[in-house]
Design an enzyme around this catalytic site. Structure first.
Site, mmCIF file in Angstrom:
data_model
loop_
_atom_site.group_PDB
_atom_site.id
_atom_site.type_symbol
_atom_site.label_atom_id
_atom_site.label_comp_id
_atom_site.label_asym_id
_atom_site.label_seq_id
_atom_site.Cartn_x
_atom_site.Cartn_y
_atom_site.Cartn_z
ATOM 1 N N SER A 1 25.764 31.696 -21.471
ATOM 2 C CA SER A 1 24.670 32.483 -20.915
ATOM 3 C C SER A 1 23.821 31.559 -20.060
ATOM 4 C CB SER A 1 23.821 33.072 -22.043
ATOM 5 O OG SER A 1 22.572 33.552 -21.559
ATOM 6 N N SER B 1 -5.415 2.040 13.218
ATOM 7 C CA SER B 1 -6.296 2.895 14.003
ATOM 8 C C SER B 1 -5.774 3.046 15.425
ATOM 9 C CB SER B 1 -7.704 2.309 14.032
ATOM 10 O OG SER B 1 -8.542 3.020 14.921
ATOM 11 N N SER B 2 -6.056 4.201 15.998
ATOM 12 C CA SER B 2 -5.689 4.432 17.400
ATOM 13 C C SER B 2 -6.766 3.935 18.350
ATOM 14 C CB SER B 2 -5.450 5.932 17.627
ATOM 15 O OG SER B 2 -6.639 6.669 17.352
ATOM 16 N N THR C 1 -17.475 -4.961 -13.753
ATOM 17 C CA THR C 1 -17.529 -3.724 -14.513
ATOM 18 C C THR C 1 -18.419 -2.742 -13.766
ATOM 19 O OG1 THR C 1 -19.408 -4.498 -15.839
ATOM 20 C CG2 THR C 1 -17.197 -4.907 -16.722
ATOM 21 N N ASN D 1 20.906 31.292 -20.471
ATOM 22 C CA ASN D 1 19.852 30.806 -21.351
ATOM 23 C C ASN D 1 20.229 29.575 -22.160
ATOM 24 O OD1 ASN D 1 18.743 33.096 -20.315
ATOM 25 N ND2 ASN D 1 18.711 34.235 -22.232
ATOM 26 N N THR E 1 19.024 32.512 -13.730
ATOM 27 C CA THR E 1 20.291 33.240 -13.584
ATOM 28 C C THR E 1 20.893 33.041 -12.201
ATOM 29 O OG1 THR E 1 19.609 34.905 -15.192
ATOM 30 C CG2 THR E 1 21.350 35.524 -13.664
#
Length: 453
Positions: A139, A317-318, A186, A141, A98
């Site tokens: 409405s 990576s740092s 697999t 709805n 609503t």
């Protein structure tokens, strides 16, 4: 400057320059949930519904020409992208939608803009009334779910387009890698030979299947309950409003909408959104599996499988110089996790409806839209920043193949299971390859391999 607006709860001050009104402000204060705005496509869809209904009401003699023209113009401005900042209500809200539709955001914004077009003052509902004019024969709805389905129909082609691009990218790679022999696996263990092209063609096939499922579920979104009003019985609506509005709505949206066979059913049951969400989930699961395969196949580069290389997109990576991580497949999997989680929320919300209405459509639409957006964006970056740049490491493919036990399986068809098992056992104990041991016994290894792939 402010104007005073009132509703059944009381009065409230609204900034004079704003097109929203008392109900929008109340809803904004009540529902600070996500701190996000209603999706732009949803805003457009709501406005398309309002415009179609204004056209229908005018044709049926229920709306004067001057009011109809003003409402239609205001709706078109929103459809064209104007005034979207005026839609201040959180997408997750109580009241079955609503606060986004009936007597609130759409009606208020369209109403006040229509009043302005007719040279009136915002908030003067004697010129155009949000309930009696903009919301006539409607409405929440039936308008809100109709707009929700229209929004999904806007999102589906966007997702479909990136899926088609990914499908074609996998097909191209399958052709490019058709001659590259490698080891199939697999349960993460060495199995039998295949080509890298066959592996990528399988990815093509599952994406193709996802597109077909998406095409099928699109039809679920085309049946709307406009004209059903509160619970599907059509109370307060003109008997011809539903079919008249449908014609105009199809003309405005260029969709192929139909009125639901049973408007009561169409108002209270929302399992079609679960079907749509399940389809998104199935696509997401398949794509995350592929993303994990890409990560495994490109792992290393020196100590992993390393049979393919993916584009280096950023430092990984740092503290580790030169480290590159598979960030694009990783983000696609995270997008998939969001879709999977959203699917659970959507299922719970659909089940929670009671009697003639499901009050939880706002969270269903919010999560579906999020799923569409993250999946579409995730697939786009996966295709453009990863798949298109994948290359085959042919020497690594061959080396992994030769060092595996696969030849024992291949040769078992020629020399029998027992003799092939003896070769495998000897290979493990001596460190000599099965190829080397087989050739020492005069067995044609290459011919057996050709027959196996």
């Amino acid at each position: 400057m402010y104007r005073t607006e009132k509703d059944s709860v009381g009065e409230i001050e609204v900034p004079q320059e704003k097109y929203y009104g008392v109900h929008s402000l109340r809803a904004k204060n009540n529902f600070t949930i996500t701190n996000r705005q209603l999706d732009s496509d949803f805003i457009i869809s709501l406005s398309q519904v309002k415009q179609a209904l204004a056209l229908a009401n005018y044709e049926l003699g229920l709306l004067p020409k001057e009011k109809f023209e003003a409402i239609s113009q205001a709706s078109q401005e929103i459809i064209d992208g104007k005034w979207h900042e005026e839609f201040i209500v959180d997408p997750v809200q109580g009241g079955a939608g609503t606060s986004s539709n009936m007597n609130v955001n759409v009606n208020e914004v369209i109403t006040n803009r229509a009043i302005e077009i007719m040279s009136g003052t915002k908030g003067d509902f004697s010129v155009v009334h949000p309930n009696d004019d903009v919301n006539k024969g409607q409405s929440t709805n039936d308008v809100y779910p109709t707009a929700g389905k229209l929004t999904m129909l806007k999102k589906i082609p966007l997702l479909r387009a990136v899926l088609v691009e990914l499908k074609e990218a996998f097909l191209a790679k399958s052709e490019e890698f058709d001659y590259v022999l490698k080891l199939g696996r697999t349960q993460l263990s060495d199995a039998v030979p295949m080509t890298l092209g066959q592996e990528f063609h399988a990815y093509y096939s599952v994406v193709k299947r996802g597109i077909e499922r998406l095409d099928h579920v699109q039809r679920e979104m085309q049946a709307i309950n406009i004209g059903g009003i509160v619970i599907g019985t059509g109370i307060t609506a003109h008997e011809s409003l539903s079919k008249t509005a449908l014609v105009y709505l199809n003309g405005i949206t260029k969709e192929q909408l139909v009125i639901a066979d049973d408007l009561v059913d169409g108002t209270q049951h929302i399992e079609q959104y679960v079907v749509l969400s399940d389809t998104l989930k199935s696509i997401a699961i398949s794509l995350s599996k592929i993303a994990n395969d890409i990560r495994l196949l490109s792992s290393g580069p020196n100590s992993g499988i390393g049979e393919i290389s993916i584009p280096a997109r950023q430092n990984g990576s740092s503290i580790m110089p030169g480290k590159i991580n598979p960030v694009i497949p990783e983000v696609l999997s995270q997008c998939a996790y969001i879709v999977m989680g959203n699917n659970s929320t959507i299922g719970l919300a659909a089940e929670a409806g009671q009697l003639e209405l499901n009050a939880f459509e706002p969270v269903v639409f919010y999560k579906l839209i999020e799923s569409f957006d993250v999946l579409t964006n995730g697939i786009k970056t996966f295709t453009e920043n990863c798949v298109l740049g994948i290359t085959a490491n042919e020497e690594r493919c061959q080396d992994n193949l030769e060092r595996s036990m696969y030849l024992a399986t291949v040769l078992s068809e020629t020399i029998g299971y027992t003799k092939a098992a003896d070769l495998a056992k000897e290979s493990l104990s001596t460190g000599k390859s099965i190829r080397e041991l087989a050739q020492m016994q005069g067995i044609d290894v290459d011919e057996s391999i050709k027959k196996s792939v």
